[in-house]
Motif scaffolding. Structure first.
Motif, PDB file in Angstrom:
ATOM      1  N   GLY A 145     -14.611  -7.100  -8.424  1.00 34.54           N
ATOM      2  CA  GLY A 145     -14.071  -5.738  -8.016  1.00 34.54           C
ATOM      3  C   GLY A 145     -13.046  -5.421  -8.721  1.00 34.54           C
ATOM      4  O   GLY A 145     -12.839  -3.990  -8.677  1.00 34.54           O
ATOM      5  N   SER A 146     -12.637  -5.840  -9.923  1.00 33.27           N
ATOM      6  CA  SER A 146     -11.668  -5.348 -10.682  1.00 33.27           C
ATOM      7  C   SER A 146     -12.325  -4.940 -11.967  1.00 33.27           C
ATOM      8  O   SER A 146     -13.076  -5.677 -12.755  1.00 33.27           O
ATOM      9  CB  SER A 146     -10.724  -6.354 -11.098  1.00 33.27           C
ATOM     10  N   VAL A 147     -11.962  -3.722 -12.642  1.00 35.32           N
ATOM     11  CA  VAL A 147     -12.513  -3.314 -13.885  1.00 35.32           C
ATOM     12  C   VAL A 147     -11.249  -3.657 -15.072  1.00 35.32           C
ATOM     13  O   VAL A 147     -11.470  -3.211 -16.150  1.00 35.32           O
ATOM     14  CB  VAL A 147     -12.795  -1.948 -13.977  1.00 35.32           C
ATOM     15  N   GLY A 148      -9.972  -4.222 -14.427  1.00 34.88           N
ATOM     16  CA  GLY A 148      -8.977  -4.454 -15.643  1.00 34.88           C
ATOM     17  C   GLY A 148      -8.144  -3.182 -15.920  1.00 34.88           C
ATOM     18  O   GLY A 148      -7.411  -3.522 -16.908  1.00 34.88           O
ATOM     19  N   ALA A 149      -8.179  -2.289 -15.218  1.00 30.78           N
ATOM     20  CA  ALA A 149      -7.266  -1.209 -15.513  1.00 30.78           C
ATOM     21  C   ALA A 149      -7.731  -0.135 -14.444  1.00 30.78           C
ATOM     22  O   ALA A 149      -8.872   0.206 -14.446  1.00 30.78           O
ATOM     23  CB  ALA A 149      -7.454  -0.554 -16.789  1.00 30.78           C
ATOM     24  N   SER A 150      -7.032   0.391 -13.554  1.00 34.00           N
ATOM     25  CA  SER A 150      -5.540   0.060 -13.257  1.00 34.00           C
ATOM     26  C   SER A 150      -5.238  -1.451 -12.782  1.00 34.00           C
ATOM     27  O   SER A 150      -4.773  -1.607 -11.600  1.00 34.00           O
ATOM     28  CB  SER A 150      -5.045   1.022 -12.151  1.00 34.00           C
ATOM     29  N   GLY A 151      -5.368  -2.006 -13.824  1.00 32.57           N
ATOM     30  CA  GLY A 151      -4.983  -3.562 -13.315  1.00 32.57           C
ATOM     31  C   GLY A 151      -5.986  -4.289 -12.280  1.00 32.57           C
ATOM     32  O   GLY A 151      -7.224  -3.591 -12.413  1.00 32.57           O
ATOM     33  N   ASP A 152      -5.554  -5.071 -11.579  1.00 33.72           N
ATOM     34  CA  ASP A 152      -6.500  -5.973 -10.708  1.00 33.72           C
ATOM     35  C   ASP A 152      -6.293  -5.255  -9.146  1.00 33.72           C
ATOM     36  O   ASP A 152      -5.892  -5.967  -8.519  1.00 33.72           O
ATOM     37  CB  ASP A 152      -6.138  -7.156 -10.706  1.00 33.72           C
ATOM     38  N   LEU A 153      -6.563  -4.092  -9.192  1.00 34.51           N
ATOM     39  CA  LEU A 153      -6.234  -3.567  -7.718  1.00 34.51           C
ATOM     40  C   LEU A 153      -6.784  -3.800  -6.603  1.00 34.51           C
ATOM     41  O   LEU A 153      -6.047  -4.537  -5.569  1.00 34.51           O
ATOM     42  CB  LEU A 153      -6.694  -1.878  -8.075  1.00 34.51           C
TER      43      LEU A 153
END
Length: 518
Positions: A145-153
């Motif tokens: 579920g994270s795309v790595g920006a805005s971080g690991d939301l």
């Protein structure tokens, strides 16, 4: 619980290293540094935010909505509710759950970022994170579920929710409601202050924690694969003089030279080749230092990238309480971790390929210089119905192929998300998860290689071409360690249980490997 007999890892006084994160993942307790300057820096950030709120200042994610909604002003009476909404609507992670070991590493990485003192959080929040680690109450966090920006939301929303007494934790190995676990440990749930939801979630803690785990596994795998290459060379009656220090002195990559020195020592190469050796072995033996040495030489860069990220304030906005600045930027972007993990998985997959090729030589009578087909130990007429390591080599080829397939860099697959506010993203967490999967597959190839190489060396001993006394201390130790899990293969048997046992020893780092200082 964390083991109180172990030395605590301290936050706030100095930089952490990869090994500190691994120590915490493995059960070391933590503590906040007692230095007054550390406490002052943290308190100054939260006090400065409070003063801005009292003056009705505009602060992203505090008095505004998030992301593309940064133009939406939050009514003053609703500012306190905003962090709850942030972690609530991000509760949409899917996939498998990270285990408790990984979860502790994630908590450590997030705590260290906040402990830099530039996130505007209260001292109480740092204490609460430390309390979770020390009580071994680990948030149950989904992998995807994270795309790595805005971080690991999305994954970090599960940390924020647990601090507030919501969702689930691991407790004593079982999944447990967070509210009940906190109550049983006397830890009151936090009502997050206006910036704290964003500070917890808007950062690179998940990808950085995974990178720490991947770095350690890759380092051990590198050293184990070097020693496995020594066994494969012995099994194939290889030429140990391919690893001569004079030869490598003319190509001065230090990591490559270090691998060659490990092999030279493990094979106890003397001053001159023995009679009858093949002049030049095939590349998977002869060029092993050149393959393994790429990772050995990349390790300092990988460590620098990972540890700089680990010791960074990587949320947004940055709050300089002592200088009274609110600095809006993009430190949540995980590009350095994405590059490190995309690079690592490439180098590790090349180890899988190398080990698979060596295994293919060992089982093939055209290339193994006098060993039986598929390294079978069957004798007489029973040799006709025994197939030794034939299927194991097929399995290893499958695992190597899958590892190689996963080497496509994740970082080039940036997606535009969140109404095109997050229109260039790092994919760092996907890269780190890929790296761990490639490591898992490569470890499986090495496990197959281990059973075959030990069988090959013992066949040489049984044929009178080697003696145990002629083996180096390191090679002999590894041979005997593998044999604690897998006996000599006389007759065909299912080997899956033995492969899993070797994998377990490998992941616990119980096999003898060369020292990195060598």
């Amino acid at each position: 619980m964390s083991n109180p007999s172990l030395t605590p890892v301290e936050f706030g006084a100095s930089r952490l290293c990869i090994e500190d994160v691994l120590a915490i993942a493995g059960g070391h307790p933590v503590r906040l540094a007692a230095e007054p300057a550390f406490r002052r820096r943290v308190d100054a950030g939260s006090a400065f935010l409070d003063s801005l709120l009292a003056e009705h200042g505009e602060i992203y994610g505090v008095t505004t909505g998030y992301g593309d909604s940064c133009t939406v002003a939050i009514p003053p009476q609703l500012v306190a509710d905003l962090p709850h909404h942030l972690y609530t609507y991000h509760g949409c992670g899917l996939g498998a759950m990270f285990d408790a070991y990984t979860g502790r590493a994630i908590l450590a990485a997030r705590l260290n970022s906040l402990a830099q003192g530039y996130s505007g959080v209260r001292w109480q929040l740092l204490e609460q994170l430390a309390a979770l680690i020390n009580a071994d109450l680990v948030p149950v966090i989904p992998e995807e579920g994270s795309v790595g920006a805005s971080g690991d939301l999305t994954p970090l929303s599960y940390v924020a929710a647990v601090l507030a007494g919501e969702r689930d934790v691991y407790k004593a190995g079982a999944v447990y409601p967070a509210a009940k676990a906190l109550a049983e440990h006397g830890i009151p749930p936090l009502r997050l202050a206006p910036k704290e939801g964003l500070a917890l979630m808007n950062g690179t803690a998940v990808m950085t924690a995974l990178a720490c785990l991947a770095y350690r596994r890759a380092d051990y795998l590198l050293r184990l694969s070097s020693r496995m290459t020594a066994l494969a060379s012995l099994a194939c009656a290889g030429n140990s003089y391919h690893f001569d220090p004079k030869l490598f002195s003319v190509k001065p990559h230090p990591g490559q030279n270090r691998v060659a020195a490990w092999l030279h020592a493990d094979l106890q190469a003397g001053e001159a080749p023995r009679e009858g050796l093949r002049l030049q072995d095939r590349y998977s033996l002869r060029c092993a230092p050149h393959v393994l040495g790429v990772l050995a030489d990349a390790q300092p860069m990988l460590r620098q990238f990972i540890e700089n990220e680990l010791n960074s304030a990587n949320d947004n906005p940055i709050i300089d309480g002592e200088g009274e600045h609110v600095l809006h930027g993009g430190h949540f972007y995980g590009g350095h971790i994405a590059f490190a993990m995309d690079s690592l998985k490439n180098m590790v997959a090349n180890i899988a390929d190398l080990m698979d090729r060596q295994l293919a030589l060992m089982v093939d009578t055209r290339y193994n210089h006098g060993l039986p087909s598929n390294l079978s130990g069957a004798q007489g007429e029973r040799a006709a119905i025994n197939h030794g390591f034939k299927a194991v080599q097929i399995g290893a080829s499958s695992w190597a192929a899958e590892a190689l397939k996963l080497t496509m860099p994740a970082s080039v697959f940036s997606r535009s998300t969140e109404c095109h506010n997050q229109d260039k993203v790092s994919m760092g967490t996907i890269a780190a998860r890929d790296a761990l999967r490639v490591l898992q597959l490569t470890e499986q190839v090495v496990a197959a290689h281990a059973l075959a190489a030990v069988q090959g060396v013992e066949l040489r001993i049984r044929q009178g071409e080697l003696t145990r006394e002629a083996l180096s201390e390191g090679v002999l130790a590894l041979l005997d360690e593998v044999r604690t899990q897998s006996a000599f293969l006389h007759e065909d048997r299912a080997l899956d249980g033995e492969l899993r046992a070797v994998l377990a020893m490998m992941r616990a780092e119980h096999f003898s490997v060369p020292e990195q200082s060598a």
